[in-house]
Design a protein around this motif. Structure first.
Motif, PDB file in Angstrom:
ATOM      1  N   GLN A  24     -15.276  95.658   9.962  1.00  0.00           N
ATOM      2  CA  GLN A  24     -15.168  96.925   9.241  1.00  0.00           C
ATOM      3  C   GLN A  24     -16.101  97.959   9.863  1.00  0.00           C
ATOM      4  O   GLN A  24     -15.708  99.106  10.085  1.00  0.00           O
ATOM      5  CB  GLN A  24     -15.505  96.718   7.769  1.00  0.00           C
ATOM      6  CG  GLN A  24     -15.367  97.965   6.921  1.00  0.00           C
ATOM      7  CD  GLN A  24     -15.628  97.667   5.458  1.00  0.00           C
ATOM      8  OE1 GLN A  24     -15.502  96.539   4.999  1.00  0.00           O
ATOM      9  NE2 GLN A  24     -15.994  98.690   4.713  1.00  0.00           N
ATOM     10  N   ALA A  62      -4.328  95.898   7.571  1.00  0.00           N
ATOM     11  CA  ALA A  62      -3.512  96.851   6.811  1.00  0.00           C
ATOM     12  C   ALA A  62      -4.398  97.701   5.900  1.00  0.00           C
ATOM     13  O   ALA A  62      -4.190  98.919   5.777  1.00  0.00           O
ATOM     14  CB  ALA A  62      -2.450  96.110   5.995  1.00  0.00           C
ATOM     15  N   ALA A  63      -5.391  97.080   5.277  1.00  0.00           N
ATOM     16  CA  ALA A  63      -6.310  97.819   4.410  1.00  0.00           C
ATOM     17  C   ALA A  63      -7.135  98.818   5.214  1.00  0.00           C
ATOM     18  O   ALA A  63      -7.325  99.971   4.798  1.00  0.00           O
ATOM     19  CB  ALA A  63      -7.223  96.843   3.658  1.00  0.00           C
ATOM     20  N   ASP A  65      -6.247 100.175   8.003  1.00  0.00           N
ATOM     21  CA  ASP A  65      -5.306 101.217   8.414  1.00  0.00           C
ATOM     22  C   ASP A  65      -5.180 102.261   7.303  1.00  0.00           C
ATOM     23  O   ASP A  65      -5.237 103.468   7.570  1.00  0.00           O
ATOM     24  CB  ASP A  65      -3.945 100.587   8.734  1.00  0.00           C
ATOM     25  CG  ASP A  65      -2.919 101.620   9.141  1.00  0.00           C
ATOM     26  OD1 ASP A  65      -3.159 102.352  10.135  1.00  0.00           O
ATOM     27  OD2 ASP A  65      -1.876 101.711   8.479  1.00  0.00           O
ATOM     28  N   GLN A  66      -5.038 101.804   6.065  1.00  0.00           N
ATOM     29  CA  GLN A  66      -4.924 102.736   4.938  1.00  0.00           C
ATOM     30  C   GLN A  66      -6.178 103.583   4.775  1.00  0.00           C
ATOM     31  O   GLN A  66      -6.103 104.793   4.562  1.00  0.00           O
ATOM     32  CB  GLN A  66      -4.629 101.977   3.637  1.00  0.00           C
ATOM     33  CG  GLN A  66      -3.249 101.396   3.566  1.00  0.00           C
ATOM     34  CD  GLN A  66      -2.174 102.483   3.495  1.00  0.00           C
ATOM     35  OE1 GLN A  66      -2.432 103.673   3.458  1.00  0.00           O
ATOM     36  NE2 GLN A  66      -0.928 102.060   3.498  1.00  0.00           N
ATOM     37  N   VAL A  67      -7.344 102.964   4.886  1.00  0.00           N
ATOM     38  CA  VAL A  67      -8.600 103.699   4.760  1.00  0.00           C
ATOM     39  C   VAL A  67      -8.721 104.766   5.853  1.00  0.00           C
ATOM     40  O   VAL A  67      -9.052 105.925   5.573  1.00  0.00           O
ATOM     41  CB  VAL A  67      -9.819 102.731   4.815  1.00  0.00           C
ATOM     42  CG1 VAL A  67     -11.122 103.494   4.994  1.00  0.00           C
ATOM     43  CG2 VAL A  67      -9.871 101.875   3.566  1.00  0.00           C
ATOM     44  N   ARG A  69      -6.358 106.161   7.601  1.00  0.00           N
ATOM     45  CA  ARG A  69      -5.324 107.204   7.475  1.00  0.00           C
ATOM     46  C   ARG A  69      -5.731 108.299   6.496  1.00  0.00           C
ATOM     47  O   ARG A  69      -5.354 109.454   6.677  1.00  0.00           O
ATOM     48  CB  ARG A  69      -3.995 106.597   7.027  1.00  0.00           C
ATOM     49  CG  ARG A  69      -3.256 105.858   8.109  1.00  0.00           C
ATOM     50  CD  ARG A  69      -2.014 105.194   7.509  1.00  0.00           C
ATOM     51  NE  ARG A  69      -1.351 104.351   8.462  1.00  0.00           N
ATOM     52  CZ  ARG A  69      -0.222 104.680   9.095  1.00  0.00           C
ATOM     53  NH1 ARG A  69       0.351 105.835   8.864  1.00  0.00           N
ATOM     54  NH2 ARG A  69       0.316 103.841   9.949  1.00  0.00           N
ATOM     55  N   VAL A  70      -6.457 107.936   5.427  1.00  0.00           N
ATOM     56  CA  VAL A  70      -6.834 108.955   4.442  1.00  0.00           C
ATOM     57  C   VAL A  70      -8.103 109.707   4.835  1.00  0.00           C
ATOM     58  O   VAL A  70      -8.429 110.712   4.216  1.00  0.00           O
ATOM     59  CB  VAL A  70      -6.991 108.362   3.016  1.00  0.00           C
ATOM     60  CG1 VAL A  70      -5.689 107.758   2.542  1.00  0.00           C
ATOM     61  CG2 VAL A  70      -8.121 107.384   2.931  1.00  0.00           C
ATOM     62  N   GLN A  71      -8.792 109.219   5.840  1.00  0.00           N
ATOM     63  CA  GLN A  71      -9.986 109.906   6.322  1.00  0.00           C
ATOM     64  C   GLN A  71      -9.597 111.106   7.178  1.00  0.00           C
ATOM     65  O   GLN A  71      -8.448 111.232   7.620  1.00  0.00           O
ATOM     66  CB  GLN A  71     -10.838 108.954   7.173  1.00  0.00           C
ATOM     67  CG  GLN A  71     -11.515 107.868   6.400  1.00  0.00           C
ATOM     68  CD  GLN A  71     -12.710 108.389   5.645  1.00  0.00           C
ATOM     69  OE1 GLN A  71     -13.544 109.092   6.178  1.00  0.00           O
ATOM     70  NE2 GLN A  71     -12.801 108.022   4.380  1.00  0.00           N
ATOM     71  N   GLY A  74      -6.799 111.197  10.209  1.00  0.00           N
ATOM     72  CA  GLY A  74      -5.589 110.406   9.967  1.00  0.00           C
ATOM     73  C   GLY A  74      -5.330 109.328  11.008  1.00  0.00           C
ATOM     74  O   GLY A  74      -4.194 109.053  11.357  1.00  0.00           O
ATOM     75  N   THR A  76      -4.658 105.851  12.765  1.00  0.00           N
ATOM     76  CA  THR A  76      -4.021 104.595  12.369  1.00  0.00           C
ATOM     77  C   THR A  76      -4.734 103.436  13.048  1.00  0.00           C
ATOM     78  O   THR A  76      -5.291 103.590  14.134  1.00  0.00           O
ATOM     79  CB  THR A  76      -2.527 104.556  12.732  1.00  0.00           C
ATOM     80  OG1 THR A  76      -2.386 104.645  14.144  1.00  0.00           O
ATOM     81  CG2 THR A  76      -1.761 105.683  12.065  1.00  0.00           C
ATOM     82  N   ARG A  78      -4.133  99.500  14.310  1.00  0.00           N
ATOM     83  CA  ARG A  78      -3.123  98.479  14.589  1.00  0.00           C
ATOM     84  C   ARG A  78      -3.775  97.316  15.313  1.00  0.00           C
ATOM     85  O   ARG A  78      -4.708  97.501  16.098  1.00  0.00           O
ATOM     86  CB  ARG A  78      -2.000  99.054  15.448  1.00  0.00           C
ATOM     87  CG  ARG A  78      -1.188 100.108  14.728  1.00  0.00           C
ATOM     88  CD  ARG A  78      -0.043 100.567  15.559  1.00  0.00           C
ATOM     89  NE  ARG A  78      -0.562 101.228  16.760  1.00  0.00           N
ATOM     90  CZ  ARG A  78      -0.065 102.330  17.286  1.00  0.00           C
ATOM     91  NH1 ARG A  78       0.979 102.893  16.747  1.00  0.00           N
ATOM     92  NH2 ARG A  78      -0.582 102.851  18.366  1.00  0.00           N
TER      93      ARG A  78
END
Length: 137
Positions: A24, A62-63, A65-67, A69-71, A74, A76, A78
């Protein structure tokens, strides 16, 4: 547990191998640098065996990636090889064995110690590939 040093153009932080939140932290730091350089995606070099740790699973990626993307930016995240074994990845990539011989993933030092779990995995991969790491020089 020994610490390894991560340096990236003036950054110097200490990261302990095999510690909670390590991936992380690394993804976050890499994301900071990537966004500042205009990147849209961050590729993580995770393989199937990394799933023995929570931060090496598809769900974790996946989690993250979501975090990301909202920062801001944006970005991604993978992990394109997360479903492959290391041997499958090496075979599919077509990487020359002479280049692969320079790689290592030591958990104790910045050079291969030849005795830790990371070094043992490295030699195991070479055996599975049917190669002798010493014959690639």
């Amino acid at each position: 547990m020994p610490w390894s040093i991560l340096n990236a153009q003036g950054w110097s932080i200490l990261v302990a191998p095999q510690q909670p939140y390590r991936n992380q932290l690394l993804i976050t730091l890499a994301g900071m640098r990537a966004v500042s350089r205009g990147a849209e995606a961050l590729l993580v070099g995770a393989v199937a065996s990394d799933g023995t740790h929570q931060d090496g699973t598809p769900a974790f990626m996946a989690a993250m990636d979501q975090v990301m993307r909202v920062q801001e930016g944006g970005l991604t995240v993978r992990a394109p090889a997360i479903g492959l074994t290391t041997v499958e990845l090496v075979r599919q990539s077509g990487i020359p064995r002479s280049l692969l011989a320079w790689a290592h993933s030591c958990h104790r030092s910045h050079v291969a110690c030849g005795q830790c779990r990371g070094c043992n995995k490295y030699f195991e991969v070479w055996r599975e590939l049917g190669d002798d790491v010493d014959s690639t020089a």
